[in-house]
Design a protein around this motif. Structure first.
Motif, mmCIF file in Angstrom:
data_model
loop_
_atom_site.group_PDB
_atom_site.id
_atom_site.type_symbol
_atom_site.label_atom_id
_atom_site.label_comp_id
_atom_site.label_asym_id
_atom_site.label_seq_id
_atom_site.Cartn_x
_atom_site.Cartn_y
_atom_site.Cartn_z
ATOM 1 N N SER A 102 46.485 56.828 152.768
ATOM 2 C CA SER A 102 47.684 56.214 153.756
ATOM 3 C C SER A 102 48.915 56.619 152.957
ATOM 4 N N LEU A 103 50.083 56.853 153.906
ATOM 5 C CA LEU A 103 51.385 57.167 153.602
ATOM 6 C C LEU A 103 52.254 56.390 154.708
ATOM 7 N N CYS A 104 52.779 55.418 154.094
ATOM 8 C CA CYS A 104 53.722 54.816 154.898
ATOM 9 C C CYS A 104 55.313 54.901 154.872
ATOM 10 N N VAL A 105 55.915 54.951 155.743
ATOM 11 C CA VAL A 105 57.381 55.002 155.555
ATOM 12 C C VAL A 105 58.099 53.661 156.440
ATOM 13 N N ALA A 106 58.716 53.066 155.553
ATOM 14 C CA ALA A 106 59.193 51.721 155.941
ATOM 15 C C ALA A 106 60.835 51.832 155.642
ATOM 16 N N GLY A 107 61.675 50.969 156.353
ATOM 17 C CA GLY A 107 63.129 51.105 156.150
ATOM 18 C C GLY A 107 63.787 50.566 157.365
ATOM 19 N N SER A 108 64.977 50.287 157.423
ATOM 20 C CA SER A 108 65.801 49.815 158.629
ATOM 21 C C SER A 108 66.172 50.862 159.548
ATOM 22 N N HIS A 109 66.283 52.195 158.813
ATOM 23 C CA HIS A 109 66.644 53.219 159.729
ATOM 24 C C HIS A 109 65.934 54.533 158.931
ATOM 25 N N ASP A 312 70.270 63.334 172.393
ATOM 26 C CA ASP A 312 69.534 62.022 172.648
ATOM 27 C C ASP A 312 69.045 61.174 171.228
ATOM 28 N N ASP A 313 69.625 60.117 171.168
ATOM 29 C CA ASP A 313 69.235 59.469 169.719
ATOM 30 C C ASP A 313 68.985 58.206 170.007
ATOM 31 N N TYR A 314 67.800 57.603 169.085
ATOM 32 C CA TYR A 314 67.405 56.266 169.338
ATOM 33 C C TYR A 314 68.317 55.224 168.419
ATOM 34 N N ALA A 315 69.524 55.534 167.896
ATOM 35 C CA ALA A 315 70.112 54.862 167.117
ATOM 36 C C ALA A 315 70.627 53.708 168.061
ATOM 37 N N HIS A 316 70.295 52.582 167.421
ATOM 38 C CA HIS A 316 70.518 51.214 167.893
ATOM 39 C C HIS A 316 71.101 49.967 166.777
ATOM 40 N N HIS A 317 71.461 50.594 165.739
ATOM 41 C CA HIS A 317 72.129 49.738 164.660
ATOM 42 C C HIS A 317 73.467 50.433 164.402
ATOM 43 N N PRO A 318 74.314 49.491 163.752
ATOM 44 C CA PRO A 318 75.739 50.255 163.440
ATOM 45 C C PRO A 318 75.528 51.441 162.626
ATOM 46 N N THR A 319 74.652 51.329 161.475
ATOM 47 C CA THR A 319 74.485 52.168 160.409
ATOM 48 C C THR A 319 73.849 53.563 161.190
ATOM 49 N N GLU A 320 73.002 53.425 161.826
ATOM 50 C CA GLU A 320 72.437 54.601 162.642
ATOM 51 C C GLU A 320 73.511 55.540 163.603
ATOM 52 N N ILE A 321 74.240 54.561 164.335
ATOM 53 C CA ILE A 321 75.187 55.165 164.808
ATOM 54 C C ILE A 321 76.297 56.056 164.261
ATOM 55 N N ALA A 322 76.872 55.480 163.118
ATOM 56 C CA ALA A 322 77.427 56.130 162.380
ATOM 57 C C ALA A 322 76.898 57.387 161.830
ATOM 58 N N ILE A 323 75.798 57.245 161.397
ATOM 59 C CA ILE A 323 75.134 58.494 160.654
ATOM 60 C C ILE A 323 75.009 59.567 161.808
ATOM 61 N N THR A 324 74.474 59.075 162.996
ATOM 62 C CA THR A 324 74.543 59.957 164.289
ATOM 63 C C THR A 324 75.871 60.668 164.642
ATOM 64 N N ILE A 325 76.926 59.948 164.521
ATOM 65 C CA ILE A 325 78.278 60.569 164.864
ATOM 66 C C ILE A 325 78.672 61.512 163.777
ATOM 67 N N ASP A 326 78.529 61.094 162.682
ATOM 68 C CA ASP A 326 78.835 61.861 161.523
ATOM 69 C C ASP A 326 78.104 63.069 161.475
ATOM 70 N N ALA A 327 76.628 63.104 161.908
ATOM 71 C CA ALA A 327 76.023 64.193 161.734
ATOM 72 C C ALA A 327 76.362 65.257 163.049
ATOM 73 N N ALA A 328 76.625 64.829 164.163
ATOM 74 C CA ALA A 328 77.306 65.409 165.124
ATOM 75 C C ALA A 328 78.760 66.136 164.517
ATOM 76 N N ARG A 329 79.549 65.649 164.178
ATOM 77 C CA ARG A 329 80.553 65.995 163.366
ATOM 78 C C ARG A 329 80.281 67.359 162.624
ATOM 79 N N LYS A 330 79.338 67.098 161.678
ATOM 80 C CA LYS A 330 78.954 68.336 160.930
ATOM 81 C C LYS A 330 78.286 69.417 161.707
ATOM 82 N N ARG A 331 77.607 69.260 162.752
ATOM 83 C CA ARG A 331 77.058 70.073 163.285
ATOM 84 C C ARG A 331 77.700 70.945 164.457
#
Length: 435
Positions: A102-109, A312-331
């Motif tokens: 079994s391989l688990c991934v945990a974390g806030s984001h 379309d992104d599941y972002a629902h926490h401030p850190t996730e939103i910042a990451i999503t916008i930064d990724a869009a700027r890069k891409r």
């Protein structure tokens, strides 16, 4: 018969698919409303019926979705029937994991994406099942590995005792349950203590570094900063891909070229690479499977339509939103970024309002949708979306209908970032019809 109460839930749908793939007789109940998670259930021919206590029959195994309280009529019917065996979702999954490496991934984001990457990597070298929080679940009768997204909410991941685990970060979340940063950290410490063979932790996150890790498993940190056991160096990132070398305690263990964009995907990739190396895989075994990863549902899913980009992104926490916008700027450099955010739970917005405001202001335009879910409102917190809107100059409140779609379409051409853990994708479809 294995019957799921709330079969369209993301984890529930994935687990139902897995059990069907293991030749179990599976059915479930849910609302008569389309959710993206039901598509793989329909493809497999798994019956979905409306909620009704009469659905519960003698001899069933009943798996109860964690969104359903003990007073829900179907749950009561299952609990009162002495011939029915009941499990909560996480309880059943914990039992299932015992039959696999079994391989688990945990974390806030980043759990969903990292679990998807992990499954792609391992499937390249051996039959691997996966259960991911985007509703995806699949397994083979001869699977050796099972990769699972492990959610910390209400400490549900303590039902799992994985062989290997990744902890991607430890930003406070689920403030309706966890009453302090310390309480949240303790949950991760308890989870880490249950890992049996190998634990990899995101060492660039100060909150992960602050965790008191006490485990019999070998534990290592990963990241791009000095002081990590697994470190990415010689990093070259473009708007299409990335290249980097990986050092393990100072020794080069491989070069990786991956078709991903965004520093968060580099971090996620590095955690997956670290776990693969701990399991004895070589860089040449790891890279092809990891590079084959094509994303997960509702995690930076990109569609081009009528000269616009729709994310379309599941972002629902401030850190996730910042990451999503930064990724869009890069891409999508030089493009107008329009953020459309629909929150989930008033406690999250109330607690993180200033953080949400800072993150959303990374976009060029900000639109906010109000709370609509049955579990959004919470006792003791009387706010609506205006509580957040007042903290973001120039932001606008948007209705999820034709009028709202017209407001967004008037700003095209643009990159539209639809961010929510709820069903905001319906509004996206209305905008596409106008482009």
């Amino acid at each position: 018969m294995i019957f799921f109460i709330g079969i369209k839930g993301t984890g529930m749908a994935a687990l139902a698919c897995i059990l069907h793939d293991l030749n179990k007789e599976v059915a479930g109940s849910d609302l008569d409303k389309h959710f993206f998670t039901e598509d793989p259930l329909v493809e497999r021919g798994i019956p979905i019926v409306p909620f009704d206590p009469a659905n519960i029959r003698d001899g069933m195994t009943v798996i109860i979705g964690n969104a359903f309280k003990e007073d829900f009529p179907e749950v009561q019917a299952a609990r009162r029937n002495p011939t029915v065996t009941c499990y909560r979702y996480h309880e059943y999954l914990g039992e299932l994991m015992k039959h696999y490496v079994s391989l688990c991934v945990a974390g806030s984001h980043g759990k969903t994406t990292t679990t998807g990457m992990l499954a792609a990597m391992m499937e390249h070298v051996a039959p691997t099942g996966h259960l991911i929080g985007d509703g995806s679940g699949e397994i083979h009768p001869d699977s050796r590995y099972l990769a699972v997204e492990a959610c910390e909410y209400r400490r549900h991941f303590l039902a799992y005792h994985p062989d290997y685990a990744i902890i991607t970060n430890a930003d406070l979340d689920h403030v309706d349950y966890f009453h302090s940063e310390q309480d949240y950290a303790r949950a991760y410490e308890e989870f880490a203590a249950q890992v049996k063979k190998g634990l990899v932790l995101f060492g660039d996150d100060p909150k992960v570094r602050a965790l008191k890790i006490r485990t019999d498993a070998a534990s290592y940190y990963y990241g791009v900063q000095e002081g990590n056991d697994f470190q990415a160096v010689n990093i070259v990132e473009t708007s299409h891909d990335m290249d980097f070398d990986v050092l393990f305690q100072g020794r080069n263990v491989g070069h990786f070229h991956l078709p991903f964009v965004g520093r968060h995907l580099l971090w996620n990739s590095l955690g997956v690479i670290a776990l693969g190396l701990l399991e004895g895989l070589s860089a040449s075994q790891i890279e092809p499977g990891l590079a084959s990863f094509r994303g997960t549902k509702r995690r930076f899913s990109v569609e081009e339509h009528g000269g616009n980009i729709y994310v379309d992104d599941y972002a629902h926490h401030p850190t996730e939103i910042a990451i999503t916008i930064d990724a869009a700027r890069k891409r999508f450099p030089g493009r107008r970024l329009i953020a459309i955010f629909k929150p989930h739970r008033v406690s999250r917005v109330y607690y993180f309002a200033e953080d949400f405001a800072r993150a959303l202001q990374k976009a060029d335009d900000v639109f906010l949708c109000d709370f609509t879910s049955i579990d959004d409102k919470e006792d003791g917190i009387d706010i609506d979306i205006r509580y957040l809107q007042q903290r973001i100059p120039g932001s606008r409140i948007l209705s999820e209908d034709e009028q709202g779609a017209a407001e967004l379409a008037a700003l095209q051409p643009a990159v539209y970032l639809f961010m929510s853990s709820k069903d905001i994708y319906g509004l996206s479809d209305l905008v596409k019809q106008r482009s």
